[in-house]
Design a protein around this motif. Structure first.
Motif, PDB file in Angstrom:
ATOM      1  N   UNK B   7       0.853  -1.201   0.000  1.00 47.03           N
ATOM      2  CA  UNK B   7       0.000   0.000   0.000  1.00 47.03           C
ATOM      3  C   UNK B   7       0.878   1.237   0.000  1.00 47.03           C
ATOM      4  N   UNK B   8       0.408   2.201  -0.797  1.00 47.79           N
ATOM      5  CA  UNK B   8       1.128   3.476  -0.738  1.00 47.79           C
ATOM      6  C   UNK B   8       0.679   4.239   0.503  1.00 47.79           C
ATOM      7  N   UNK B   9       1.434   5.277   0.821  1.00 46.93           N
ATOM      8  CA  UNK B   9       1.077   6.073   1.993  1.00 46.93           C
ATOM      9  C   UNK B   9      -0.322   6.685   1.839  1.00 46.93           C
ATOM     10  N   UNK B  10      -0.622   7.149   0.606  1.00 48.20           N
ATOM     11  CA  UNK B  10      -1.928   7.774   0.341  1.00 48.20           C
ATOM     12  C   UNK B  10      -3.072   6.787   0.592  1.00 48.20           C
ATOM     13  N   UNK B  11      -2.854   5.527   0.079  1.00 46.62           N
ATOM     14  CA  UNK B  11      -3.891   4.499   0.257  1.00 46.62           C
ATOM     15  C   UNK B  11      -4.080   4.167   1.747  1.00 46.62           C
ATOM     16  N   UNK B  12      -2.963   4.112   2.443  1.00 51.33           N
ATOM     17  CA  UNK B  12      -3.036   3.806   3.876  1.00 51.33           C
ATOM     18  C   UNK B  12      -3.823   4.886   4.640  1.00 51.33           C
ATOM     19  N   UNK B  13      -3.539   6.158   4.315  1.00 51.24           N
ATOM     20  CA  UNK B  13      -4.259   7.258   4.994  1.00 51.24           C
ATOM     21  C   UNK B  13      -5.744   7.208   4.649  1.00 51.24           C
ATOM     22  N   UNK B  14      -6.072   6.933   3.361  1.00 51.38           N
ATOM     23  CA  UNK B  14      -7.481   6.865   2.941  1.00 51.38           C
ATOM     24  C   UNK B  14      -8.238   5.763   3.676  1.00 51.38           C
ATOM     25  N   UNK B  15      -7.608   4.591   3.736  1.00 49.86           N
ATOM     26  CA  UNK B  15      -8.310   3.480   4.397  1.00 49.86           C
ATOM     27  C   UNK B  15      -8.453   3.739   5.898  1.00 49.86           C
TER      28      UNK B  15
END
Lengths: 321, 192
Positions: B7-15
């Motif tokens: 997971x990218x950092x962006x995906x991690x923050x979104x989830x």
């Protein structure tokens, strides 16, 4: 001149704030600054006593090491005190001679000349020897019963049951042998009317049984078999009578047969002649300021009145002047 | 060789944000459900603490006050010489106005049989001043006492008479048991 305006404005604003604070504080209803109760129940005019009527002085106060004092009796130089769940015997020098745990909370006490002790325990009686050991117990009374006063006359024990509005008669073995309700058959003299848990009886030096009828402000004399013989009835908020619906609460006798009565509402102790006239005041209501309960009273061998002050948890001794 | 998906950092923050919002919504829903189902709390006077100060009559936001006198019939002595009905020093034990203690004549007296009388409170006239309750407690057996009437009380968040009460006699009680009736409990809090 132009520079002074801000200063003047600040001073005026400060003055306005200070005045507002002072006025608010003055008119606030915070504790200590509240206006008097416009609906106060005022009996102060009946509390004042002619100083000439006070012919007793408080000689001593003895604080008790108990939590809840309940009843007092006096016989032959000894004070018997029921407090909490125990019985104490106190000598004339105020030393404790005996202390016994009772099987429950006592409600009243009486002591026979032979030293045996009768304790009312609400719905039954307990007979104790002079060492405080239980000799006998009566049967538990059926229904809602509360024995509030007990006295010994001859071979009988008389117990006032306030909720039952009756006087129970027991023999020395604590067997229930009779009861009466004060019905006289005379229309204007009603049977016992007992609005609250204050129903008292006592035996005078002439061996006569006297019983309160608090609902009609009366002290009534009964034969040992429960027949009304005579009565004194006095209703008044002044010293001349009894007030409210439940007075007198307690009473006893001086060695010459005069009554010592204790009242609630306007808490006071006074002496009445056998004919019913108020003779003197032992303790005016100012001595019980802030109190709510009428003290129980007994008279010692010297004719002093001993008052058990339930509110202050002490025995107060009043001597004749 | 298949590369492991990370997971990218962006995906991690979104989830994480989505998970947090679901959790918050669930919490709010749970709280709403809890407040709708739990007991409502109302104000009431502990008659054993009341000191008859008169402030229930003057400090309630309602006029006349939501506080009224109630009568414990099972405790009452039905006395002719009632300390809650008759003014101290009354000249006569009658229903004449000058003999009555209540400032609004809210206590109605009815002859039962000699020498018994029944006393009833006219709630429309009672202002909750506690004068009768004080007289009944001082001279009688305390069968007259004050209660907050919940068909009148607006259940303020901060009760004005609770704030003014000098004896801390007014407290919150469960709405399912809104009255503290004498006979149901004793001065030490126990049930009778």
């Amino acid at each position: 001149m132009k520079r002074k305006w801000p200063v003047i404005l600040i001073v005026l604003l400060s003055a306005a704030v200070i005045i507002t604070v002072i006025v608010t504080e003055h008119t606030s209803t915070l504790p200590g600054r509240r206006p008097p109760n416009p609906f106060a129940y005022d009996v102060d005019e009946f509390r004042s006593v002619d100083p000439g009527m006070i012919r007793w002085k408080e000689a001593r106060q003895v604080e008790l090491d108990t939590h809840t004092p309940r009843a007092i009796a006096y016989t032959d130089g000894k004070i018997y005190l029921a407090a909490d769940n125990e019985l104490q015997m106190i000598g004339s020098d105020w030393s404790r001679m005996m202390r016994r745990i009772l099987p429950g909370a006592p409600t009243c006490l009486a002591v026979a000349q032979d030293g045996r002790i009768i304790a009312g325990m609400g719905n039954h009686l307990v007979l104790l020897n002079s060492d405080g050991e239980t000799i006998a117990e009566s049967e538990t009374l059926a229904g809602e019963s509360n024995i509030t006063s007990v006295a010994i006359l001859g071979d009988n024990i008389y117990a006032a049951d306030a909720p039952g509005r009756r006087v129970l008669v027991f023999n020395r073995e604590l067997e229930l042998i009779d009861e009466f309700r004060g019905d006289s058959g005379v229309s204007e003299i009603h049977g016992f009317i007992v609005p609250d848990a204050h129903f008292s009886l006592a035996v005078n030096p002439e061996n006569e049984l006297w019983i309160t009828n608090p609902g009609i402000h009366a002290l009534q004399n009964y034969t040992p078999s429960g027949r009304l013989r005579s009565y004194i009835q006095r209703t008044s908020f002044t010293l001349e009578g009894f007030s409210g619906c439940c007075n007198p609460v307690h009473f006893t006798f001086l060695p010459d047969g005069r009554f010592v009565t204790s009242e609630k509402g306007i808490i006071r102790i006074k002496v009445m002649r056998e004919s019913g006239e108020t003779e003197s005041v032992v303790a005016p209501s100012e001595l019980f300021a802030g109190g709510t309960r009428a003290p129980a009273v007994v008279v010692d061998n010297d004719g002093n009145v001993l008052a058990l002050d339930f509110d202050r948890n002490m025995i107060r001794i009043f001597e004749p002047i | 060789m298949e590369r492991k998906k990370t997971k990218s950092r962006r995906e991690f923050i979104n989830s994480s944000m989505r998970f947090g919002m679901v959790l918050a919504l669930g919490g709010i829903g749970g709280l709403a459900l809890r407040s709708s189902t739990k007991d409502q709390w109302v104000w009431q006077i502990d008659p054993f603490k009341c000191s008859w100060c008169g402030r229930c009559a003057t400090n309630c936001v309602l006029n006349p006050s939501a506080v009224k006198c109630v009568h414990a019939y099972e405790l009452c002595g039905y006395c002719d010489l009632c300390g809650g009905y008759l003014i101290p020093g009354h000249s006569d034990r009658s229903t004449a106005a000058e003999n009555q203690l209540c400032p609004t004549a809210a206590i109605e007296r009815k002859f039962i049989e000699e020498p018994y009388y029944e006393y009833k409170i006219n709630e429309d006239l009672c202002i909750g001043c506690a004068k009768c309750a004080e007289g009944c407690s001082a001279f009688g057996n305390g069968s007259l006492y004050l209660q907050i009437m919940h068909h009148l009380c607006v259940n303020c968040n901060e009760c004005a008479i609770a704030r003014a009460c000098p004896s801390d006699a007014i407290k919150r009680v469960k709405g399912s048991e809104p009255y503290l009736m004498k006979g149901d409990f004793t001065a030490d809090g126990g049930e009778t």
